[in-house]
Design an enzyme around this catalytic site. Structure first.
Site, PDB file in Angstrom:
ATOM      1  N   TRP A  10     -12.870   0.810   7.258  1.00 35.33           N
ATOM      2  CA  TRP A  10     -14.314   0.571   7.320  1.00 35.33           C
ATOM      3  C   TRP A  10     -14.684  -0.893   7.094  1.00 35.33           C
ATOM      4  O   TRP A  10     -15.852  -1.241   7.098  1.00 35.33           O
ATOM      5  CB  TRP A  10     -15.068   1.454   6.333  1.00 35.33           C
ATOM      6  CG  TRP A  10     -14.533   1.484   4.928  1.00 35.33           C
ATOM      7  CD1 TRP A  10     -14.106   0.428   4.176  1.00 35.33           C
ATOM      8  CD2 TRP A  10     -14.394   2.640   4.096  1.00 35.33           C
ATOM      9  NE1 TRP A  10     -13.700   0.842   2.934  1.00 35.33           N
ATOM     10  CE2 TRP A  10     -13.871   2.200   2.842  1.00 35.33           C
ATOM     11  CE3 TRP A  10     -14.667   3.996   4.257  1.00 35.33           C
ATOM     12  CZ2 TRP A  10     -13.597   3.072   1.785  1.00 35.33           C
ATOM     13  CZ3 TRP A  10     -14.401   4.850   3.207  1.00 35.33           C
ATOM     14  CH2 TRP A  10     -13.877   4.403   1.991  1.00 35.33           C
ATOM     15  N   ASN A  47       0.818  -1.215   0.000  1.00 36.18           N
ATOM     16  CA  ASN A  47       0.000   0.000   0.000  1.00 36.18           C
ATOM     17  C   ASN A  47       0.849   1.261   0.000  1.00 36.18           C
ATOM     18  O   ASN A  47       0.355   2.345  -0.342  1.00 36.18           O
ATOM     19  CB  ASN A  47      -0.934   0.008   1.212  1.00 36.18           C
ATOM     20  CG  ASN A  47      -2.306  -0.527   0.860  1.00 36.18           C
ATOM     21  OD1 ASN A  47      -2.978  -0.042  -0.036  1.00 36.18           O
ATOM     22  ND2 ASN A  47      -2.726  -1.557   1.568  1.00 36.18           N
ATOM     23  N   ILE A  92     -10.594  -7.812   0.844  1.00 29.52           N
ATOM     24  CA  ILE A  92     -11.966  -8.132   0.433  1.00 29.52           C
ATOM     25  C   ILE A  92     -12.007  -9.099  -0.741  1.00 29.52           C
ATOM     26  O   ILE A  92     -12.952  -9.881  -0.877  1.00 29.52           O
ATOM     27  CB  ILE A  92     -12.761  -6.848   0.080  1.00 29.52           C
ATOM     28  CG1 ILE A  92     -12.113  -6.100  -1.083  1.00 29.52           C
ATOM     29  CG2 ILE A  92     -12.900  -5.951   1.308  1.00 29.52           C
ATOM     30  CD1 ILE A  92     -12.923  -4.935  -1.592  1.00 29.52           C
ATOM     31  N   CYS A 100      -7.106  -0.700   9.127  1.00 26.69           N
ATOM     32  CA  CYS A 100      -6.719  -1.523   7.973  1.00 26.69           C
ATOM     33  C   CYS A 100      -6.246  -0.543   6.901  1.00 26.69           C
ATOM     34  O   CYS A 100      -5.345   0.243   7.160  1.00 26.69           O
ATOM     35  CB  CYS A 100      -7.860  -2.427   7.514  1.00 26.69           C
ATOM     36  SG  CYS A 100      -9.472  -1.611   7.349  1.00 26.69           S
ATOM     37  N   SER A 101      -6.848  -0.564   5.740  1.00 25.21           N
ATOM     38  CA  SER A 101      -6.485   0.431   4.725  1.00 25.21           C
ATOM     39  C   SER A 101      -7.334   1.681   4.865  1.00 25.21           C
ATOM     40  O   SER A 101      -6.825   2.764   5.162  1.00 25.21           O
ATOM     41  CB  SER A 101      -6.640  -0.163   3.312  1.00 25.21           C
ATOM     42  OG  SER A 101      -5.747  -1.247   3.126  1.00 25.21           O
ATOM     43  N   ARG A 128     -20.434  -3.145  -0.670  1.00 25.95           N
ATOM     44  CA  ARG A 128     -20.013  -4.499  -0.295  1.00 25.95           C
ATOM     45  C   ARG A 128     -21.096  -5.541  -0.579  1.00 25.95           C
ATOM     46  O   ARG A 128     -20.800  -6.681  -0.910  1.00 25.95           O
ATOM     47  CB  ARG A 128     -19.623  -4.544   1.177  1.00 25.95           C
ATOM     48  CG  ARG A 128     -18.398  -3.720   1.537  1.00 25.95           C
ATOM     49  CD  ARG A 128     -17.141  -4.294   0.896  1.00 25.95           C
ATOM     50  NE  ARG A 128     -15.966  -3.481   1.227  1.00 25.95           N
ATOM     51  CZ  ARG A 128     -15.392  -2.630   0.377  1.00 25.95           C
ATOM     52  NH1 ARG A 128     -15.887  -2.494  -0.845  1.00 25.95           N
ATOM     53  NH2 ARG A 128     -14.338  -1.934   0.720  1.00 25.95           N
TER      54      ARG A 128
END
Length: 618
Positions: free
Chosen positions: A396, A303, A329, A392-393, A438
């Site tokens: 959310w 990242n 994900i 995380c990134s 999502r």
């Protein structure tokens, strides 16, 4: 009993006028609103009804002939009862639960072929893992009309139509208004806030600080609102570190945010470094702030090339960074696809390899990794009195999984029915988990790379905890399954859209019903008969090992009659709840009688009750 009827097609574009003679198709299709054909809910109307020549290819029971009805809310297939057989076979799917509709079978395929060799009809893929296949006649444009109607109604966002939640007209009692069950300020007050070191801020009251955060935030007291704006520039999506939970005794905290924008230039932000240190200083018992990065280390490093990154020790000298190895994900979406293939394998020989096939999906492994990370967070907060920062990134997806699970382990309130609802409203809905993207609500692009079962994994982890601590949760698995059903259905406004700002813009609370209204009116259906309040002050640390985890067949395989429980467990639990309530009432009556005898001077010899004696409890 529905009689066979021949109805003319009514063209809605011509204001309900009868179609000219040369456009009439002799078929059993109707666009009329006929609620006598199918059980409907307030606001629901029948759009199409095929009363003959439809066969459902059930993967477990073979070909079943019946009637296919499409309303503005659901797809409904039924085989009506006959004098010989009273049982009615029903398949029912909310339209927004459908992720794809595809035509199958060509013009050369026999119209009544039901042996599974690509018969002429429709295949319907669902978000709840079902794949439904219907065989239809080639004549009279049956398939075409059903296909076009499903494409229109299943994907309201793609077609710029309203969700059925805006049409649903059910009336719930005022005291059961689910929109009133969560108040951010009330929940923070329950935790004892504000306290020394933490304050409320309205810097996001108009969503100008972070458009995916709620309006009310809790931040370190020494940090001014101007400081928050500076910090937001160094965090992905402006999701700055904010408080989720505080320990009532040690003042250790769980805070959440997104990744820092370090990038390949190895950027630093003095404002962000100072702000993170303020979180540590608010805890008098800790010497280091533990930063739990939910990602695998390799992903976090990757990242950096995209402008993100992680907190390096040379910049955040009073922090310790821990990677949790929860995959992204895309990995989780592929794992669920494999699980679906395993659960719905139609080859009888696949049953021999059930356990090995389940292992190859890696679903339980991913569940274990998430639970292991959350357990580690809860242990460090409780036993080590450490404050933790989770991200995380973008903060959310995996972040919400870890904060909410660790809070369930630490705080028994979240293990009650009311508390669990508050937790979902707070950590998932208000803090901007992207439910719209999502789940793909109303979107026809079923292969969208943004879709992922993040919330499903969280619910699965909660279910795993209920299996390891069966008496510690006030709610049962039927609540969890209900939540998942309406996560997809779009019957309620609860899970619509991506964040609090979007829900306010779309007036969700004013124009739709809350799922929690339904839960509140049927509360007894979702209570755990084995729940004991003795766990109220206990911290739960589940064993995060695959050998201690179970496959949740009541959810993933509930459509398979071969995997259903042979006992009516839900009815048994209801009976236990009645017995429990009866015994509680009896105990209360006996305690009142005992208290009355002790106060009465003419009641004969008095009973001696020690001061440290506990009242009877069931």
């Amino acid at each position: 009993m529905i009689e066979r009827i021949e109805l003319k097609i009514m063209d809605s574009s011509k204001n309900g006028q009868e179609v000219p003679k040369n456009e009439i198709v002799e078929t059993n299709v109707s666009n009329a609103a006929r609620s006598d054909m199918v059980p409907v809910i307030p606001g629901e109307q029948v759009c199409i009804a095929l009363l003959k020549d439809v066969t459902y290819l059930c993967p477990y029971m073979g070909a079943i002939s019946g009637q296919l009805i499409i309303t503005n809310y659901k797809l409904y297939f039924c085989k009506p009862s006959t004098p010989e057989k009273e049982t009615i076979f029903v398949v029912e799917v909310p339209l927004c639960t459908i992720s794809r509709v595809e035509k199958v079978g060509g013009a050369t395929t026999a119209s009544r072929a039901t042996d599974g060799r690509n018969p002429y009809g429709l295949e319907v893929g669902c978000k709840d893992m079902r794949v439904l296949r219907f065989v239809m006649r080639q004549e009279n444009r049956q398939r075409r009309m059903v296909y076009e109607k499903l494409q229109e109604l299943c994907f309201p966002v793609s077609n710029k139509m309203p969700f059925f939640a805006y049409i649903y007209k059910e009336e719930y009692p005022e005291e059961a208004n689910g929109w009133m069950m969560y108040s951010a300020k009330a929940e923070y007050h329950r935790q004892g806030l504000p306290v020394e070191g933490w304050r409320f801020t309205k810097a996001n009251s108009k969503y100008e600080l972070c458009d995916t955060y709620p309006q009310l935030l809790v931040v370190p007291s020494p940090a001014s609102d101007d400081d928050l704006k500076q910090v937001s520039q160094f965090r992905s999506r402006s999701r700055i570190p904010v408080l989720s939970w505080i320990h009532p005794e040690s003042q250790a905290t769980i805070t959440r945010c997104s990744q820092p924008l370090v990038g390949i230039g190895n950027k630093r932000s003095r404002d962000d470094e100072r702000y993170v240190h303020l979180i540590l200083e608010a805890n008098p018992h800790a010497h280091k702030l533990l930063i739990f990065d939910a990602r695998p280390q390799a992903n976090a490093v990757a990242n950096v090339a995209r402008g993100g990154g992680y907190e390096k020790s040379e910049a955040y000298t009073t922090s310790e960074l821990i990677f949790c190895d929860v995959h992204n994900i895309h990995v989780m979406r592929e794992s669920l696809r494999k699980l679906q293939d395993t659960c719905f394998a139609q080859n009888p020989n696949e049953d021999k390899h059930w356990l090995s096939n389940l292992e190859q999906t890696q679903w339980l492994h991913h569940t274990k990794v998430i639970l292991a990370a959350a357990t580690r967070i809860a242990d460090r907060v409780e036993s080590g009195k450490s404050s933790v920062l989770v991200h995380c990134s973008d903060g959310w997806d995996r972040t919400a999984q870890l904060t909410s699970l660790s809070m369930i382990m630490l705080d028994s309130y979240y293990r009650t029915l009311q508390g669990f609802i508050v937790l979902i409203e707070k950590e998932w809905l208000s803090f901007g988990h992207k439910f719209q993207q999502r789940i793909g609500h109303g979107d026809k692009n079923h292969s969208d790379s943004e879709r992922s079962p993040v919330f499903l994994q969280f619910i699965d982890c909660v279910w795993q905890m209920t299996q390891q601590f069966p008496t510690a949760f006030e709610f049962n698995e039927y609540l969890l399954i209900l939540i998942l059903e309406h996560l997809y259905s779009c019957l309620f406004g609860t899970f619509l859209y991506n964040c609090d700002r979007e829900r306010r813009k779309e007036e969700v609370k004013k124009r739709t019903k809350s799922l929690w209204s339904l839960v509140h009116t049927r509360e007894d259906d979702y209570l755990n008969a084995l729940y004991v309040s003795a766990y109220q002050n206990h911290v739960l640390l589940p064993v995060p090992a695959v050998r201690h985890l179970d496959f949740w067949s009541n959810n993933y395989a509930r459509w398979n009659p071969k995997m259903k429980s042979q006992e009516p467990i839900q009815e048994r639990h209801k009976e236990l709840l009645k017995i429990r309530d009866h015994l509680r009432k009896k105990v209360e009556d006996l305690e009142r009688q005992l208290a009355a005898k002790q106060l009465s001077p003419s009641s004969g010899p008095k009973l001696t009750v020690h001061a440290d004696a506990e009242p009877l409890a069931v």
